[in-house]
Scaffold this active site. Structure first.
Site, PDB file in Angstrom:
ATOM      1  CB  SER A  84      -0.903   0.012   1.234  1.00 51.52           C
ATOM      2  OG  SER A  84      -1.518   1.275   1.423  1.00 51.52           O
ATOM      3  CE1 TYR A 117      -4.557  -2.460   4.567  1.00 49.13           C
ATOM      4  CE2 TYR A 117      -3.614  -0.253   4.452  1.00 49.13           C
ATOM      5  CZ  TYR A 117      -4.120  -1.373   3.827  1.00 49.13           C
ATOM      6  OH  TYR A 117      -4.180  -1.414   2.451  1.00 49.13           O
TER       7      TYR A 117
END
Length: 294
Positions: free
Chosen positions: A185, A198
């Site tokens: 990400s 995350y």
């Protein structure tokens, strides 16, 4: 999908992870008439985790258009309809000599489940040529104090344990010329104040990708990653407030969120040996123009 145009999504919120694609408005775009397949993955066997929706669905669809046979995992009891819808889409898109796609329900945070998934794919198709580690979950946190040990372990199990475990079992059935692609990400590079665990897992995925590429280079197996930015997937309404969803994507240079189909070609490129044979240990960045130190 023009850049520079202000964009807003209808306010919406899903209360449970993983999110459901079929109830999103608008539905994420997993395909495009502008995408022109050219037989890049003909005869390949691909396994995609979290392939029922979002980026995973778009990757699965692009892979079958390119001639691959695809297996993907999903969460039973939550993603059944999305998985069923995806199977239907893949059946319509697959080339004539590819085998029928399969979906496998599994919680990939545990070794025995990853082993079972790999064995099911190998029993059905004989081998694995492309492994895409993509399954993920995320939760907002205003303070680090609200992230307890149970939640921390849950996110790490899904987002990084599964990557290790899937590779561990899949490697036995991969040979020279195979490819592993890990979804990380943009948050691994720029951070995110409300997605602490995350973001931590996504940073771990970058490091894992780099180390694994060096570990497997002598075996002729390439390992790369894709770091999507602000992409319209079921994770978004299942993670953020209605107001955050409404303005999702407006902060990036292109002033809009990306669609899964805008990410999928990165995976096709990295999976295709005649496109990326000299690339390993690298990360591609479909992120709407954000500049990161990659």
């Amino acid at each position: 999908m023009a850049s520079g145009e202000q964009q807003q999504f209808p306010p919406q919120r899903q209360e449970k992870q993983p999110g459901k694609e079929h109830v999103m408005e608008p539905t994420p775009q997993f395909s495009s008439q502008d995408y022109k397949p050219s037989n890049k993955l003909h005869g390949k066997i691909a396994l995609i985790t979290g392939g029922d929706s979002g980026i995973g669905r778009a990757v699965a669809h692009a892979f079958v258009l390119e001639g691959a046979t695809v297996a993907f995992t999903y969460v039973k009891g939550v993603e059944d309809k999305d998985a069923s819808d995806t199977i239907g889409m893949l059946m319509q898109a697959k080339v004539s000599d590819a085998k029928d796609p399969i979906s496998i329900p599994a919680d990939l945070g545990y070794d025995e489940n990853c082993k079972r998934v790999v064995e099911e794919v190998v029993n059905k198709f004989g081998r694995i040529d492309i492994l895409v580690n993509n399954a993920a979950e995320q939760y907002e946190a205003v303070s680090v104090e609200e992230i307890d040990e149970e939640r921390l372990e849950r996110v790490f199990r899904t987002n990084i344990f599964s990557y290790f475990l899937m590779v561990r079992h899949a490697l036995k059935h991969m040979k020279e010329g195979s490819s592993i692609i890990n979804t990380t990400s943009i948050n691994a590079y720029r951070g995110h104040p409300k997605l602490l665990e995350y973001t931590s897992t996504k940073g771990a995925i970058v490091a894992f990708t780099r180390a694994l590429s060096l570990h497997l280079v002598e075996k002729g197996i390439r390992v790369n990653g894709v770091a999507p930015g602000t992409i319209w997937t079921p994770l978004i309404p299942a993670s953020f407030t209605e107001e955050e969803v409404k303005s999702f994507g407006t902060e990036v240079p292109m002033k809009r969120a990306g669609q899964p189909i805008e990410v999928a070609p990165c995976f096709v490129f990295l999976a295709c040996n005649h496109c990326s044979s000299y690339i390993s240990g690298q990360v591609l960045h479909p992120n709407g123009g954000a500049v990161v130190n990659a």
